[in-house]
Structures are given as structure tokens and as C-alpha cells.
Motif scaffolding. Structure first.
Motif, PDB file in Angstrom:
ATOM      1  N   UNK A 158       9.411  -8.403   4.033  1.00  0.00           N
ATOM      2  CA  UNK A 158       8.028  -8.866   3.901  1.00  0.00           C
ATOM      3  C   UNK A 158       7.245  -8.596   5.185  1.00  0.00           C
ATOM      4  N   UNK A 159       7.850  -8.911   6.328  1.00  0.00           N
ATOM      5  CA  UNK A 159       7.196  -8.698   7.621  1.00  0.00           C
ATOM      6  C   UNK A 159       6.931  -7.207   7.869  1.00  0.00           C
ATOM      7  N   UNK A 160       7.932  -6.392   7.628  1.00  0.00           N
ATOM      8  CA  UNK A 160       7.792  -4.956   7.900  1.00  0.00           C
ATOM      9  C   UNK A 160       6.824  -4.274   6.932  1.00  0.00           C
ATOM     10  N   UNK A 161       6.831  -4.680   5.672  1.00  0.00           N
ATOM     11  CA  UNK A 161       5.906  -4.102   4.696  1.00  0.00           C
ATOM     12  C   UNK A 161       4.477  -4.485   5.042  1.00  0.00           C
ATOM     13  N   UNK A 162       4.274  -5.734   5.408  1.00  0.00           N
ATOM     14  CA  UNK A 162       2.946  -6.199   5.826  1.00  0.00           C
ATOM     15  C   UNK A 162       2.495  -5.434   7.065  1.00  0.00           C
ATOM     16  N   UNK A 163       3.387  -5.303   8.034  1.00  0.00           N
ATOM     17  CA  UNK A 163       3.063  -4.587   9.273  1.00  0.00           C
ATOM     18  C   UNK A 163       2.690  -3.135   8.971  1.00  0.00           C
ATOM     19  N   UNK A 164       3.421  -2.500   8.073  1.00  0.00           N
ATOM     20  CA  UNK A 164       3.132  -1.109   7.740  1.00  0.00           C
ATOM     21  C   UNK A 164       1.700  -0.964   7.223  1.00  0.00           C
ATOM     22  N   UNK A 165       1.327  -1.783   6.241  1.00  0.00           N
ATOM     23  CA  UNK A 165      -0.013  -1.667   5.661  1.00  0.00           C
ATOM     24  C   UNK A 165      -1.095  -1.981   6.695  1.00  0.00           C
ATOM     25  N   UNK A 166      -0.882  -3.019   7.492  1.00  0.00           N
ATOM     26  CA  UNK A 166      -1.878  -3.383   8.508  1.00  0.00           C
ATOM     27  C   UNK A 166      -2.023  -2.280   9.554  1.00  0.00           C
ATOM     28  N   UNK A 219      -0.038  -6.724  -0.440  1.00  0.00           N
ATOM     29  CA  UNK A 219      -1.434  -6.428  -0.114  1.00  0.00           C
ATOM     30  C   UNK A 219      -2.332  -7.598  -0.504  1.00  0.00           C
ATOM     31  N   UNK A 220      -2.043  -8.246  -1.621  1.00  0.00           N
ATOM     32  CA  UNK A 220      -2.799  -9.451  -1.992  1.00  0.00           C
ATOM     33  C   UNK A 220      -2.706 -10.494  -0.874  1.00  0.00           C
ATOM     34  N   UNK A 221      -1.514 -10.662  -0.314  1.00  0.00           N
ATOM     35  CA  UNK A 221      -1.326 -11.615   0.781  1.00  0.00           C
ATOM     36  C   UNK A 221      -2.143 -11.231   2.010  1.00  0.00           C
ATOM     37  N   UNK A 222      -2.146  -9.954   2.354  1.00  0.00           N
ATOM     38  CA  UNK A 222      -2.944  -9.475   3.483  1.00  0.00           C
ATOM     39  C   UNK A 222      -4.421  -9.774   3.244  1.00  0.00           C
ATOM     40  N   UNK A 223      -4.832  -9.672   1.990  1.00  0.00           N
ATOM     41  CA  UNK A 223      -6.244  -9.851   1.629  1.00  0.00           C
ATOM     42  C   UNK A 223      -6.616 -11.314   1.390  1.00  0.00           C
ATOM     43  N   UNK A 224      -5.730 -12.231   1.727  1.00  0.00           N
ATOM     44  CA  UNK A 224      -6.067 -13.643   1.654  1.00  0.00           C
ATOM     45  C   UNK A 224      -5.647 -14.346   0.380  1.00  0.00           C
ATOM     46  N   UNK A 225      -5.002 -13.638  -0.502  1.00  0.00           N
ATOM     47  CA  UNK A 225      -4.482 -14.278  -1.712  1.00  0.00           C
ATOM     48  C   UNK A 225      -3.006 -14.599  -1.482  1.00  0.00           C
ATOM     49  N   UNK A 230      -4.965   3.391  -2.858  1.00  0.00           N
ATOM     50  CA  UNK A 230      -5.775   2.652  -3.817  1.00  0.00           C
ATOM     51  C   UNK A 230      -6.427   1.395  -3.246  1.00  0.00           C
ATOM     52  N   UNK A 231      -5.808   0.808  -2.217  1.00  0.00           N
ATOM     53  CA  UNK A 231      -6.322  -0.479  -1.729  1.00  0.00           C
ATOM     54  C   UNK A 231      -6.663  -0.461  -0.244  1.00  0.00           C
ATOM     55  N   UNK A 232      -6.795   0.738   0.313  1.00  0.00           N
ATOM     56  CA  UNK A 232      -7.085   0.884   1.739  1.00  0.00           C
ATOM     57  C   UNK A 232      -8.364   0.143   2.138  1.00  0.00           C
ATOM     58  N   UNK A 233      -9.413   0.309   1.377  1.00  0.00           N
ATOM     59  CA  UNK A 233     -10.699  -0.320   1.711  1.00  0.00           C
ATOM     60  C   UNK A 233     -10.603  -1.842   1.628  1.00  0.00           C
ATOM     61  N   UNK A 234      -9.884  -2.327   0.647  1.00  0.00           N
ATOM     62  CA  UNK A 234      -9.693  -3.776   0.502  1.00  0.00           C
ATOM     63  C   UNK A 234      -8.911  -4.343   1.698  1.00  0.00           C
ATOM     64  N   UNK A 235      -7.887  -3.629   2.131  1.00  0.00           N
ATOM     65  CA  UNK A 235      -7.108  -4.054   3.293  1.00  0.00           C
ATOM     66  C   UNK A 235      -7.996  -4.031   4.537  1.00  0.00           C
ATOM     67  N   UNK A 236      -8.767  -2.964   4.714  1.00  0.00           N
ATOM     68  CA  UNK A 236      -9.655  -2.843   5.867  1.00  0.00           C
ATOM     69  C   UNK A 236     -10.633  -4.021   5.921  1.00  0.00           C
ATOM     70  N   UNK A 237     -11.233  -4.348   4.790  1.00  0.00           N
ATOM     71  CA  UNK A 237     -12.178  -5.467   4.739  1.00  0.00           C
ATOM     72  C   UNK A 237     -11.502  -6.775   5.132  1.00  0.00           C
ATOM     73  N   UNK A 238     -10.269  -6.976   4.668  1.00  0.00           N
ATOM     74  CA  UNK A 238      -9.537  -8.200   5.003  1.00  0.00           C
ATOM     75  C   UNK A 238      -9.214  -8.252   6.496  1.00  0.00           C
ATOM     76  N   UNK A 239      -8.825  -7.125   7.073  1.00  0.00           N
ATOM     77  CA  UNK A 239      -8.516  -7.083   8.502  1.00  0.00           C
ATOM     78  C   UNK A 239      -9.762  -7.361   9.338  1.00  0.00           C
TER      79      UNK A 239
END
Length: 180
Positions: free
Chosen positions: A48-56, A21-27, A89-98
Motif C-alpha cells: 500500500x505504501x509503495x503503490x501510493x508512493x509510486x503514484x504520488x 488512487x481513491x485514497x490519494x484523492x481523499x476517499x 486515466x487518473x493523472x489529473x485527479x491525482x495532481x488535483x489532490x496533491x
């Protein structure tokens, strides 16, 4: 999501998921060096690809908790719980990054438009033309500056523009996100 995630010891799952999730959010994304003893390189790239895809996907499509849980039903319940906890816990942070990723595609925004329909009766080559023409004036704001753009189109060009805009309108939020 692949069952490869279950190769990771349960005690390290939350740490891994939060790093994704940190990676999705630019870290920084998690590093292979830290997980090389768990997965082979090809497994690492897949998990890594599938986990990232799931969250996005879960956030980008605004899935309910039940829909998101349905996507990971094949995993062990401990892993499901960890993923759900991170997602909630980090849905809003992910949304903002997307949203930030999508916004970064272009900062230009349409401020205003005006159109006129004209009928060209003749040209220098044809004496009886009678061709309808559309003049489209756009005011586009880019970097705080408004730029006027004028376009003249015949019927065929207008139809192509309408088709392109309709196709763009069908593109969903997540389609744009996954391309980045």
C-alpha cells in the motif's frame, strides 16, 4: 514498487490500484480485510505504501510515460500495463489532490511587501552603534483578510531569513507531498 503486487490476482489489480488512487484523492483507501487472503499485514502495509508512493511520485514529479514505466520495469507486463492505465486515466485527479494537500498546509498568501534600510547610530547603551537595520513590512492575506506584519532585523537576522527562504525554495513539490 515491490513485486508483492504480483501476489494479487491479475483480475483484481485494476480494482486495487483504483482504490489506492481513491485514497490519494481523499476517499477511502483499500481495506486490509478485502486483501488479507493475498498479503500478510506487513506485506499489505508495504504494498500500500509503495503503490501510493509510486503514484504520488509519478504525478508530483510530472514524469513522462517512459520515466513512469521505468520505475515499474521489474513487474510482470500485465501489472505494468494495469498501473500505466490507471496512471494515465487518473493523472489529473491525482495532481488535483496533491495540489489540494499542499494548499491545505496554509491558506496564507503574501500579497505585498515593502522594505526600508535604516542605520541605527546609537542606542541607550552604546553611544556609537552604526548598526544597519532592515524594516520589512508584509501584507499577508489569510481567510480573505489582509494582515499587516512588520519585522525589524539586524544583518545577522536578515541573513538567517534569506538562508531559510533559499532552503524553502529548494524544497520540491513532491517533498511537501510525501510529508503529508
Amino acid at each position: 514498487m515491490p513485486r508483492l503486487l504480483e501476489k494479487l490476482p491479475a483480475g483484481r489489480t485494476l480494482e486495487f490500484l483504483h482504490k489506492v488512487i481513491d485514497g490519494i484523492c481523499g476517499r477511502a483507501y483499500p481495506r486490509y480485510q478485502d486483501y488479507g487472503n493475498v498479503w500478510s499485514l506487513s506485506e499489505w502495509m508495504e504494498v500500500l505504501k509503495e503503490t501510493t508512493r509510486y503514484f504520488k511520485t509519478a504525478v508530483g514529479k510530472n514524469m513522462s510515460d517512459e520515466e513512469a514505466a521505468q520505475q515499474i520495469v521489474e513487474l510482470n507486463s500485465d501489472y505494468q500495463e494495469a498501473i500505466t492505465k490507471c496512471l494515465k486515466g487518473r493523472k489529473e485527479e491525482i495532481r488535483n489532490a496533491l495540489v489540494e494537500n499542499v494548499h491545505a498546509i496554509s491558506s496564507a498568501q503574501l500579497q505585498d511587501f515593502d522594505w526600508q534600510l535604516k542605520l541605527a547610530l546609537s542606542s541607550d547603551k552604546i553611544s556609537m552603534l552604526q548598526m544597519p537595520l532592515l524594516n520589512l513590512d508584509l501584507d499577508v492575506r489569510e481567510n480573505g483578510e489582509i494582515k499587516p506584519i512588520s519585522i525589524e532585523m539586524n544583518k545577522e537576522e536578515l541573513q538567517n531569513l534569506i538562508n531559510a527562504l533559499e532552503a524553502a525554495n529548494k524544497v520540491t513539490f513532491t517533498d511537501v507531498i510525501f510529508s503529508s
